[in-house]
Design a protein around this motif. Structure first.
Motif, PDB file in Angstrom:
ATOM      1  N   GLN A 103      34.304  49.866  32.306  1.00  0.00           N
ATOM      2  CA  GLN A 103      35.729  49.683  32.042  1.00  0.00           C
ATOM      3  C   GLN A 103      36.577  50.003  33.275  1.00  0.00           C
ATOM      4  O   GLN A 103      37.783  50.223  33.157  1.00  0.00           O
ATOM      5  N   ALA A 104      35.952  50.002  34.441  1.00  0.00           N
ATOM      6  CA  ALA A 104      36.669  50.350  35.667  1.00  0.00           C
ATOM      7  C   ALA A 104      36.911  49.115  36.525  1.00  0.00           C
ATOM      8  O   ALA A 104      36.119  48.161  36.519  1.00  0.00           O
ATOM      9  N   GLN A 105      38.012  49.124  37.257  1.00  0.00           N
ATOM     10  CA  GLN A 105      38.286  48.069  38.211  1.00  0.00           C
ATOM     11  C   GLN A 105      37.119  48.006  39.209  1.00  0.00           C
ATOM     12  O   GLN A 105      36.622  49.054  39.657  1.00  0.00           O
ATOM     13  N   PRO A 106      36.637  46.821  39.571  1.00  0.00           N
ATOM     14  CA  PRO A 106      35.418  46.697  40.386  1.00  0.00           C
ATOM     15  C   PRO A 106      35.411  47.518  41.670  1.00  0.00           C
ATOM     16  O   PRO A 106      34.396  48.144  42.001  1.00  0.00           O
ATOM     17  N   GLN A 107      36.525  47.533  42.412  1.00  0.00           N
ATOM     18  CA  GLN A 107      36.568  48.295  43.653  1.00  0.00           C
ATOM     19  C   GLN A 107      36.482  49.793  43.379  1.00  0.00           C
ATOM     20  O   GLN A 107      35.849  50.544  44.139  1.00  0.00           O
ATOM     21  N   VAL A 108      37.104  50.240  42.312  1.00  0.00           N
ATOM     22  CA  VAL A 108      37.039  51.652  41.938  1.00  0.00           C
ATOM     23  C   VAL A 108      35.619  52.006  41.505  1.00  0.00           C
ATOM     24  O   VAL A 108      35.091  53.067  41.873  1.00  0.00           O
ATOM     25  N   ALA A 109      34.985  51.140  40.736  1.00  0.00           N
ATOM     26  CA  ALA A 109      33.607  51.384  40.302  1.00  0.00           C
ATOM     27  C   ALA A 109      32.682  51.527  41.499  1.00  0.00           C
ATOM     28  O   ALA A 109      31.839  52.438  41.554  1.00  0.00           O
ATOM     29  N   ALA A 110      32.827  50.634  42.480  1.00  0.00           N
ATOM     30  CA  ALA A 110      32.003  50.708  43.693  1.00  0.00           C
ATOM     31  C   ALA A 110      32.301  51.973  44.483  1.00  0.00           C
ATOM     32  O   ALA A 110      31.382  52.614  45.024  1.00  0.00           O
ATOM     33  N   LEU A 111      33.584  52.356  44.542  1.00  0.00           N
ATOM     34  CA  LEU A 111      33.979  53.568  45.260  1.00  0.00           C
ATOM     35  C   LEU A 111      33.326  54.799  44.648  1.00  0.00           C
ATOM     36  O   LEU A 111      32.770  55.647  45.362  1.00  0.00           O
ATOM     37  N   LEU A 169      29.307  59.193  44.680  1.00  0.00           N
ATOM     38  CA  LEU A 169      28.216  59.956  44.074  1.00  0.00           C
ATOM     39  C   LEU A 169      26.976  59.929  44.962  1.00  0.00           C
ATOM     40  O   LEU A 169      26.280  60.951  45.123  1.00  0.00           O
ATOM     41  N   ALA A 170      26.686  58.776  45.547  1.00  0.00           N
ATOM     42  CA  ALA A 170      25.526  58.665  46.433  1.00  0.00           C
ATOM     43  C   ALA A 170      25.688  59.564  47.656  1.00  0.00           C
ATOM     44  O   ALA A 170      24.727  60.216  48.092  1.00  0.00           O
ATOM     45  N   GLU A 171      26.916  59.629  48.197  1.00  0.00           N
ATOM     46  CA  GLU A 171      27.174  60.502  49.345  1.00  0.00           C
ATOM     47  C   GLU A 171      26.970  61.974  48.989  1.00  0.00           C
ATOM     48  O   GLU A 171      26.609  62.786  49.847  1.00  0.00           O
ATOM     49  N   GLN A 172      27.227  62.325  47.737  1.00  0.00           N
ATOM     50  CA  GLN A 172      27.030  63.704  47.287  1.00  0.00           C
ATOM     51  C   GLN A 172      25.554  64.014  47.036  1.00  0.00           C
ATOM     52  O   GLN A 172      25.192  65.160  46.800  1.00  0.00           O
ATOM     53  N   GLY A 173      24.708  62.994  47.105  1.00  0.00           N
ATOM     54  CA  GLY A 173      23.285  63.184  46.858  1.00  0.00           C
ATOM     55  C   GLY A 173      22.886  63.038  45.408  1.00  0.00           C
ATOM     56  O   GLY A 173      21.764  63.404  45.025  1.00  0.00           O
ATOM     57  N   VAL A 174      23.776  62.505  44.580  1.00  0.00           N
ATOM     58  CA  VAL A 174      23.486  62.337  43.159  1.00  0.00           C
ATOM     59  C   VAL A 174      22.582  61.125  42.959  1.00  0.00           C
ATOM     60  O   VAL A 174      22.822  60.058  43.528  1.00  0.00           O
ATOM     61  N   ASN A 175      21.536  61.310  42.159  1.00  0.00           N
ATOM     62  CA  ASN A 175      20.648  60.204  41.809  1.00  0.00           C
ATOM     63  C   ASN A 175      21.189  59.516  40.558  1.00  0.00           C
ATOM     64  O   ASN A 175      21.355  60.155  39.516  1.00  0.00           O
ATOM     65  N   LEU A 176      21.473  58.244  40.658  1.00  0.00           N
ATOM     66  CA  LEU A 176      22.006  57.499  39.520  1.00  0.00           C
ATOM     67  C   LEU A 176      20.863  56.948  38.674  1.00  0.00           C
ATOM     68  O   LEU A 176      19.979  56.250  39.180  1.00  0.00           O
ATOM     69  N   ALA A 177      20.895  57.288  37.388  1.00  0.00           N
ATOM     70  CA  ALA A 177      19.864  56.816  36.464  1.00  0.00           C
ATOM     71  C   ALA A 177      20.115  55.351  36.124  1.00  0.00           C
ATOM     72  O   ALA A 177      21.257  54.923  35.959  1.00  0.00           O
ATOM     73  N   SER A 178      19.039  54.593  36.013  1.00  0.00           N
ATOM     74  CA  SER A 178      19.173  53.172  35.693  1.00  0.00           C
ATOM     75  C   SER A 178      19.455  52.941  34.219  1.00  0.00           C
ATOM     76  O   SER A 178      20.052  51.926  33.836  1.00  0.00           O
ATOM     77  N   VAL A 230      31.640  58.779  32.951  1.00  0.00           N
ATOM     78  CA  VAL A 230      32.337  57.582  32.462  1.00  0.00           C
ATOM     79  C   VAL A 230      33.614  57.391  33.272  1.00  0.00           C
ATOM     80  O   VAL A 230      34.443  58.300  33.356  1.00  0.00           O
ATOM     81  N   VAL A 231      33.762  56.193  33.847  1.00  0.00           N
ATOM     82  CA  VAL A 231      34.932  55.890  34.665  1.00  0.00           C
ATOM     83  C   VAL A 231      35.663  54.692  34.061  1.00  0.00           C
ATOM     84  O   VAL A 231      35.050  53.663  33.759  1.00  0.00           O
ATOM     85  N   SER A 232      36.964  54.825  33.897  1.00  0.00           N
ATOM     86  CA  SER A 232      37.787  53.708  33.413  1.00  0.00           C
ATOM     87  C   SER A 232      39.080  53.684  34.208  1.00  0.00           C
ATOM     88  O   SER A 232      39.497  54.707  34.779  1.00  0.00           O
ATOM     89  N   THR A 233      39.708  52.521  34.266  1.00  0.00           N
ATOM     90  CA  THR A 233      40.949  52.397  35.032  1.00  0.00           C
ATOM     91  C   THR A 233      41.986  51.576  34.277  1.00  0.00           C
ATOM     92  O   THR A 233      41.651  50.707  33.463  1.00  0.00           O
ATOM     93  N   GLU A 234      43.240  51.866  34.577  1.00  0.00           N
ATOM     94  CA  GLU A 234      44.362  51.051  34.130  1.00  0.00           C
ATOM     95  C   GLU A 234      45.130  50.628  35.373  1.00  0.00           C
ATOM     96  O   GLU A 234      45.564  51.471  36.154  1.00  0.00           O
ATOM     97  N   VAL A 235      45.284  49.328  35.547  1.00  0.00           N
ATOM     98  CA  VAL A 235      45.939  48.794  36.742  1.00  0.00           C
ATOM     99  C   VAL A 235      47.246  48.122  36.349  1.00  0.00           C
ATOM    100  O   VAL A 235      47.284  47.291  35.439  1.00  0.00           O
ATOM    101  N   SER A 236      48.309  48.466  37.037  1.00  0.00           N
ATOM    102  CA  SER A 236      49.609  47.814  36.817  1.00  0.00           C
ATOM    103  C   SER A 236      50.121  47.278  38.147  1.00  0.00           C
ATOM    104  O   SER A 236      49.979  47.937  39.187  1.00  0.00           O
ATOM    105  N   GLU A 237      50.697  46.069  38.111  1.00  0.00           N
ATOM    106  CA  GLU A 237      51.184  45.422  39.331  1.00  0.00           C
ATOM    107  C   GLU A 237      52.607  44.881  39.104  1.00  0.00           C
ATOM    108  O   GLU A 237      52.937  44.435  37.996  1.00  0.00           O
ATOM    109  N   PHE A 238      53.425  44.904  40.159  1.00  0.00           N
ATOM    110  CA  PHE A 238      54.760  44.332  40.077  1.00  0.00           C
ATOM    111  C   PHE A 238      55.305  44.112  41.483  1.00  0.00           C
ATOM    112  O   PHE A 238      54.790  44.661  42.460  1.00  0.00           O
ATOM    113  N   GLN A 239      56.345  43.289  41.584  1.00  0.00           N
ATOM    114  CA  GLN A 239      57.047  43.076  42.842  1.00  0.00           C
ATOM    115  C   GLN A 239      58.406  43.774  42.771  1.00  0.00           C
ATOM    116  O   GLN A 239      59.119  43.672  41.774  1.00  0.00           O
ATOM    117  N   ASP A 240      58.748  44.476  43.830  1.00  0.00           N
ATOM    118  CA  ASP A 240      60.023  45.181  43.836  1.00  0.00           C
ATOM    119  C   ASP A 240      61.137  44.289  44.385  1.00  0.00           C
ATOM    120  O   ASP A 240      60.925  43.100  44.661  1.00  0.00           O
TER     121      ASP A 240
END
Length: 329
Positions: free
Chosen positions: A219-227, A232-241, A251-261
């Motif tokens: 449920q996370a924005q793709p760039q945030v999920a990759a980040l 986690l990998a930099e911290q040495g955490v092993n990610l389970a498959s 669990v990571v989720s994001t809410e994105v809002s966009e607008f022009q000023d």
């Protein structure tokens, strides 16, 4: 006689002594300098000289600190070889760093003499009082460490992993006290402490090697999920498959809002929510991170800047602090 305490900055003192001694006339040495008082099981002796009494005392203190440093370092290295700790690359103990500052107490001026322009000072360090002081500190810090480690062993593997470096540093600090106490107190038996601390290290290393976390970023924005994955990998955490009943979950989720000023700039705001669920304790961590980005040309650039702001934010804190991890008592 009251206890005295000092931290020795050897390079600075040597510089002071060098300039303080320039121009000092050669003089006949006192008898107790010609034939220095030998060290005993209960006292250490050192001699210093310079153009002023204060600098002479500092010179003697430099010599005393160097003597203690050298002997404690030799003892530390021999004990480490005997104990044969199985350190990983990041838990290795740098002996030079550990004993780089000598915390000397219970020393006093035994005798002084001035011959011509030269002041001579003999210092004495009371090893018995030093041993008593170190023993009291060891009792306190050992008890604190036991409490910390007993609590840590009750945590999930992920929390053990996050706390591993802190725990290892605490163990190394107490081991330093033990080696110092062995030097100042004859007959001190450190075997019980060594066995317990090595068991602690082994447990921590097992947690480091066996840590696994399942990342649910569906449920996370793709760039945030990759980040988050890269972080986690930099911290040495092993990610389970796959997710299992024993696996901790992030669990990571994001809410994105966009607008022009009003200036037609593209603005983006990302609210990132991170939840840490432990297989043992349920939810143990939670964080909500709000970041913004702004760009005059493209909306995608504004999103990218908001993600970059998130990256900078998570890099400023340790995972335990960032995620508000609750360490159960």
């Amino acid at each position: 006689m009251s206890a005295r305490r000092t931290l020795i900055n050897i390079p600075m003192l040597l510089s002071m002594l060098w300039f303080g001694f320039v121009g000092v006339a050669q003089a006949k040495l006192p008898d107790w300098v010609e034939s220095p008082t030998p060290d005993t099981d209960t006292h250490l002796y050192s001699v210093g000289s310079s153009a002023t009494l204060d600098l002479a005392k500092k010179a003697a203190l430099v010599e005393l600190a160097g003597k203690v440093n050298s002997r404690v370092q030799q003892l530390y290295q021999s004990k480490e070889r005997a104990v044969n700790d199985q350190y990983t690359s990041w838990t290795s103990v740098d002996t030079e760093v550990e004993i780089g500052e000598t915390d000397l107490r219970y020393f006093y001026v035994n005798q002084t003499e001035q011959i011509g322009n030269v002041y001579w000072v003999e210092l004495v360090l009371d090893k018995t009082k030093m041993a008593q002081d170190l023993a009291a500190r060891l009792t306190l810090e050992h008890g604190t460490l036991q409490t910390q480690m007993n609590a840590l062993m009750q945590q999930s593997v992920f929390v053990q992993f996050l706390q591993a470096k802190v725990a290892t540093g605490n163990i190394a600090s107490v081991k330093q006290l033990i080696i110092q106490l062995q030097f100042f107190q004859q007959g001190f038996d450190a075997s019980v402490y060594s066995e317990q601390y090595n068991a602690y290290l082994q447990t921590i290393q097992q947690a480091v090697a066996g840590n696994q976390v399942y990342l649910d970023a569906s449920q996370a924005q793709p760039q945030v999920a990759a980040l988050v994955r890269n972080w986690l990998a930099e911290q040495g955490v092993n990610l389970a498959s796959t997710k299992t009943p024993e696996t901790d979950v992030l669990v990571v989720s994001t809410e994105v809002s966009e607008f022009q000023d009003k200036r037609d700039a593209y603005n983006a705001e990302i609210v990132t929510t991170v939840r840490v669920d432990s297989a043992k304790q349920g939810q143990i961590g939670h964080a909500t991170l709000q970041t913004k980005g702004r760009d005059y040309k493209r909306a995608e650039q504004a999103i990218g800047k908001a993600v970059k702001a998130l990256k900078l934010r998570i890099q400023r804190q340790q995972p335990v602090d960032l995620l508000n991890i609750v360490i159960a008592e």
